[in-house]
Design an enzyme around this catalytic site. Structure first.
Site, PDB file in Angstrom:
ATOM      1  N   HIS A 154     -45.527  97.710  33.415  1.00 50.37           N
ATOM      2  CA  HIS A 154     -46.677  98.257  34.136  1.00 50.37           C
ATOM      3  C   HIS A 154     -47.755  98.797  33.197  1.00 50.37           C
ATOM      4  CE1 HIS A 154     -44.424 102.048  33.743  1.00 50.37           C
ATOM      5  NE2 HIS A 154     -45.596 102.598  33.778  1.00 50.37           N
ATOM      6  N   HIS A 183     -43.096  98.998  26.427  1.00 45.41           N
ATOM      7  CA  HIS A 183     -44.476  99.487  26.550  1.00 45.41           C
ATOM      8  C   HIS A 183     -45.187  99.614  25.204  1.00 45.41           C
ATOM      9  CE1 HIS A 183     -43.125 100.246  30.523  1.00 45.41           C
ATOM     10  NE2 HIS A 183     -42.530 101.384  30.276  1.00 45.41           N
ATOM     11  N   LYS A 200     -39.679 112.939  25.236  1.00 44.00           N
ATOM     12  CA  LYS A 200     -39.614 113.735  26.467  1.00 44.00           C
ATOM     13  C   LYS A 200     -39.784 115.206  26.105  1.00 44.00           C
ATOM     14  CE  LYS A 200     -37.954 110.300  29.031  1.00 44.00           C
ATOM     15  NZ  LYS A 200     -38.785 109.719  30.093  1.00 44.00           N
ATOM     16  N   LYS A 204     -38.524  96.080  34.685  1.00 45.11           N
ATOM     17  CA  LYS A 204     -37.760  96.513  33.527  1.00 45.11           C
ATOM     18  C   LYS A 204     -36.555  97.320  34.010  1.00 45.11           C
ATOM     19  CE  LYS A 204     -38.998 101.043  31.950  1.00 45.11           C
ATOM     20  NZ  LYS A 204     -39.493 101.959  30.986  1.00 45.11           N
TER      21      LYS A 204
HETATM   22  P1  NAP Z   1     -33.195 102.371  43.851  1.00 41.58           P
HETATM   23  O1  NAP Z   1     -33.987 103.530  44.326  1.00 41.58           O
HETATM   24  O2  NAP Z   1     -31.764 102.571  43.519  1.00 41.58           O
HETATM   25  O3  NAP Z   1     -33.328 101.236  44.955  1.00 41.58           O
HETATM   26  C1  NAP Z   1     -32.563 100.078  44.918  1.00 41.58           C
HETATM   27  C2  NAP Z   1     -32.908  99.217  46.106  1.00 41.58           C
HETATM   28  O4  NAP Z   1     -32.063  98.074  46.077  1.00 41.58           O
HETATM   29  C3  NAP Z   1     -32.687  99.877  47.456  1.00 41.58           C
HETATM   30  O5  NAP Z   1     -33.688  99.447  48.358  1.00 41.58           O
HETATM   31  C4  NAP Z   1     -31.333  99.327  47.895  1.00 41.58           C
HETATM   32  O6  NAP Z   1     -31.291  99.359  49.288  1.00 41.58           O
HETATM   33  C5  NAP Z   1     -31.431  97.909  47.342  1.00 41.58           C
HETATM   34  N1  NAP Z   1     -30.132  97.283  47.105  1.00 41.58           N
HETATM   35  C6  NAP Z   1     -29.077  97.781  46.416  1.00 41.58           C
HETATM   36  N2  NAP Z   1     -28.056  96.908  46.418  1.00 41.58           N
HETATM   37  C7  NAP Z   1     -28.487  95.827  47.127  1.00 41.58           C
HETATM   38  C8  NAP Z   1     -27.879  94.597  47.484  1.00 41.58           C
HETATM   39  N3  NAP Z   1     -26.629  94.287  47.117  1.00 41.58           N
HETATM   40  N4  NAP Z   1     -28.608  93.711  48.191  1.00 41.58           N
HETATM   41  C9  NAP Z   1     -29.872  93.995  48.588  1.00 41.58           C
HETATM   42  N5  NAP Z   1     -30.490  95.149  48.269  1.00 41.58           N
HETATM   43  C10 NAP Z   1     -29.802  96.057  47.553  1.00 41.58           C
HETATM   44  O7  NAP Z   1     -33.854 101.722  42.546  1.00 41.58           O
HETATM   45  P2  NAP Z   1     -35.379 101.765  42.098  1.00 41.58           P
HETATM   46  O8  NAP Z   1     -35.615 103.001  41.333  1.00 41.58           O
HETATM   47  O9  NAP Z   1     -36.252 101.480  43.256  1.00 41.58           O
HETATM   48  O10 NAP Z   1     -35.440 100.584  41.038  1.00 41.58           O
HETATM   49  C11 NAP Z   1     -35.506  99.221  41.401  1.00 41.58           C
HETATM   50  C12 NAP Z   1     -35.703  98.386  40.138  1.00 41.58           C
HETATM   51  O11 NAP Z   1     -36.915  98.764  39.521  1.00 41.58           O
HETATM   52  C13 NAP Z   1     -34.616  98.578  39.084  1.00 41.58           C
HETATM   53  O12 NAP Z   1     -34.457  97.362  38.380  1.00 41.58           O
HETATM   54  C14 NAP Z   1     -35.238  99.618  38.156  1.00 41.58           C
HETATM   55  O13 NAP Z   1     -34.718  99.529  36.853  1.00 41.58           O
HETATM   56  C15 NAP Z   1     -36.684  99.196  38.186  1.00 41.58           C
HETATM   57  N6  NAP Z   1     -37.653 100.245  37.861  1.00 41.58           N
HETATM   58  C16 NAP Z   1     -37.748 101.349  38.641  1.00 41.58           C
HETATM   59  C17 NAP Z   1     -38.703 102.311  38.338  1.00 41.58           C
HETATM   60  C18 NAP Z   1     -38.872 103.532  39.194  1.00 41.58           C
HETATM   61  O14 NAP Z   1     -39.807 104.281  38.944  1.00 41.58           O
HETATM   62  N7  NAP Z   1     -38.045 103.757  40.188  1.00 41.58           N
HETATM   63  C19 NAP Z   1     -39.542 102.159  37.230  1.00 41.58           C
HETATM   64  C20 NAP Z   1     -39.409 101.003  36.447  1.00 41.58           C
HETATM   65  C21 NAP Z   1     -38.472 100.063  36.776  1.00 41.58           C
HETATM   66  P3  NAP Z   1     -29.923  99.307  50.137  1.00 41.58           P
HETATM   67  O15 NAP Z   1     -29.003 100.332  49.536  1.00 41.58           O
HETATM   68  O16 NAP Z   1     -30.371  99.588  51.527  1.00 41.58           O
HETATM   69  O17 NAP Z   1     -29.418  97.915  49.986  1.00 41.58           O
END
Ligand code: NAP
Length: 486
Positions: free
Chosen positions: A177, A239, A330, A147
């Site tokens: 989730h 959710h 929140k 999401k």
């Molecule tokens: P994040 O911390 O910003 O991580 C993004 C990841 O993508 C990093 O590993 C980054 O690594 C990689 N990335 C960015 N640009 C890229 C590119 N052009 N090519 C390949 N890799 C690239 O984000 P996140 O929080 O993990 O979230 C990831 C996804 O899950 C999003 O869609 C978010 O909405 C969703 N989500 C996250 C959470 C949460 O709790 N964090 C919860 C629900 C949903 P590099 O910079 O090394 O490329």
């Protein structure tokens, strides 16, 4: 009670965004726990991919640190060291052509191939495109997407169209989730594996349903992102909608992914539009040292809701006249998620003269998602002791961790379960494309009506139960919210 762990098929799981927050906090620690539980085959590979320059060893070291921080490592370093040997890393930019050959060379014939898109949704199209053009994915591969799935109907449709250019619906696993939570699945077990509840599960016997997802934290740290979303997009459209569907749906003919999702879809399509008078939006205010929503979002003009409560009606035979009240927010009093089914009172009381404490007399079935996953059924009994017939309401409590013993306390977290389901090829707990689109089709007018109005969200104090106006939503109907408490 000992739960059976059945190893999954051999797999190669590629995590795009393996260095990001979600991978570090949830995906990799979750995979480690499945490894320790004995569910991961000996040859399985986890291949991290992102733009950062690093080799396998650096990725393993980074993953080790993440698992120690977030994984609740219990069994010591041996397991962790063996798990890390399953990890590999490939440097790939979703928007570039480098790294794909290396990735292809790592993928093994005969193993299940799954690609987890743990990156911003704007990159989903690039990844899907390149997995296809480099002939890495085929008709058997699976992709997992996170999401938010769109921010309205138009963007969700566009995203579905992008993914479907290269993947069939049965290859796409859209994660919510909440569906991986033990209690959420138990909702289906309780409803459809017991004769007890289903005959009463309708408007004739149920007065109303309350669904509450309350958090104590604010949006600090990710305020500018949250400000483009708000509680309806962030919680209700996905959710809470899923929870509502599982409570309201008809029994599927079989516990089969499409049969379950067909029934959920029918519920979403039967939702009536929400009247402006039946929804309350709120924003937490500053107090003491704590910033208010306006400061956290760094947007003085913001009208985004950090709280929403609404009355939802389902237009079908089963639920005519039984509203579902949804609220989420929140910085509320406690962190809790629960579904409360409030039954009607008996049609006639033979105990008119019996003294009661004045408390409600209706049965309530409360299904707790967090904390302390479990169920609680409130029933009326005679107050023990001499002195005539006095009635009192008592809870029959079943906290799963107590009822199921040590195994129950160690239930897999939602992500672990869902990733294993991807490998097994079971889509029951994932959202289908038409389900998401139907859900946005219902949510869009609610969001648009607000955006076209000049109203401001109602302020509420941090640590409270939300704005007073939300209490009014219930009082008007001569009902009241359950207390928000952990
Ligand atoms: P994040 O911390 O910003 O991580 C993004 C990841 O993508 C990093 O590993 C980054 O690594 C990689 N990335 C960015 N640009 C890229 C590119 N052009 N090519 C390949 N890799 C690239 O984000 P996140 O929080 O993990 O979230 C990831 C996804 O899950 C999003 O869609 C978010 O909405 C969703 N989500 C996250 C959470 C949460 O709790 N964090 C919860 C629900 C949903 P590099 O910079 O090394 O490329």
């Amino acid at each position: 009670m000992v739960s059976r762990v059945i190893p999954v098929e051999d797999f190669d799981l590629v995590i795009f965004g393996a260095t990001g927050d979600l991978a570090r906090r949830k995906i990799l620690p979750g995979l480690f726990r499945r490894f320790v539980a004995g569910q991961m085959p000996e040859a399985a590979q986890i291949i991290g991919a992102a733009r950062s320059e690093q080799d396998d060893e650096a990725f393993r070291a980074e993953t080790k640190a993440a698992i120690v921080e977030f994984g609740g490592v219990k069994k010591g370093d041996d397991d962790l060291a063996r798990f890390l040997q399953h990890l590999h890393y490939v440097r790939i930019d979703a928007k570039g052509e480098g790294g794909w050959k290396e990735l292809k060379a790592k993928m093994r014939k005969g193993a299940v191939h799954a690609f987890y898109f743990s990156v911003a949704p704007a990159l989903f199209g690039d990844l899907a495109e390149r997995l296809a053009s480099h002939s890495i994915a085929d008709g058997e591969s699976r992709i997992v997407v996170e999401k938010p799935f769109g921010r309205d109907l138009a963007t969700a449709k566009a995203l579905n169209a992008t993914l479907r250019k290269h993947f069939e619906e049965q290859q796409i696993y859209r994660i919510d989730h909440y569906l991986g939570k033990e209690t959420v699945q138990n909702l289906m077990a309780v409803r459809f594996a017991n004769i007890l509840f289903e005959p009463l599960w309708n408007a004739q016997y149920i007065d109303h349903v309350q669904i509450t997802v309350a958090e104590t934290v604010g949006v600090g740290g990710r305020g500018s992102y949250y400000d483009t979303s708000g509680a309806i997009r962030d919680m209700v459209q996905n959710h809470m909608m899923q929870l509502l569907c599982l409570i309201a749906m008809e029994p599927p003919y079989h516990f089969d992914p499409n049969a379950v999702r067909d029934e959920k879809l029918k519920v979403i399509r039967a939702l009536e539009p929400v009247e402006a008078t039946e929804i309350v939006r709120g924003q937490y205010q500053a107090n003491g040292d704590g910033k208010g929503y306006v400061e956290d979002s760094e947007n003085p003009a913001t009208r985004t809701e950090s709280y929403v409560a609404m009355k939802v009606r389902i237009s079908n035979w089963r639920w005519q006249g039984t509203p579902f009240y949804l609220r989420t927010g929140k910085k509320l009093r406690a962190r809790t998620s629960e579904i409360a089914i409030i039954f009607k009172e008996p049609p006639h009381s033979i105990f008119e003269d019996a003294q009661t404490s004045g408390e409600p007399k209706a049965n309530e079935l409360v299904i707790r998602l967090q904390p302390n996953e479990g169920m609680n059924l409130k029933v009326m009994i005679k107050e023990p002791g001499p002195g005539g017939m006095r009635l009192v309401q008592v809870p029959l409590d079943m906290t799963f961790a107590d009822a199921l013993g040590p195994e129950g306390a160690d239930m897999p977290d939602a992500y672990e379960r869902l990733i294993m389901d991807v490998i097994r090829g079971n889509q029951t707990l994932f959202m289908r494309g038409d389900e998401i689109e139907a859900s946005w089709a219902w949510t869009d007018p609610i969001i648009n009506a607000w955006e076209n109005s000049k109203q401001r969200p109602e302020p509420y104090d941090p640590g409270s139960s939300g704005p007073d106006e939300a209490l009014g939503l219930m009082h008007r109907d001569k009902r009241r919210w359950r207390e928000i408490r952990a």
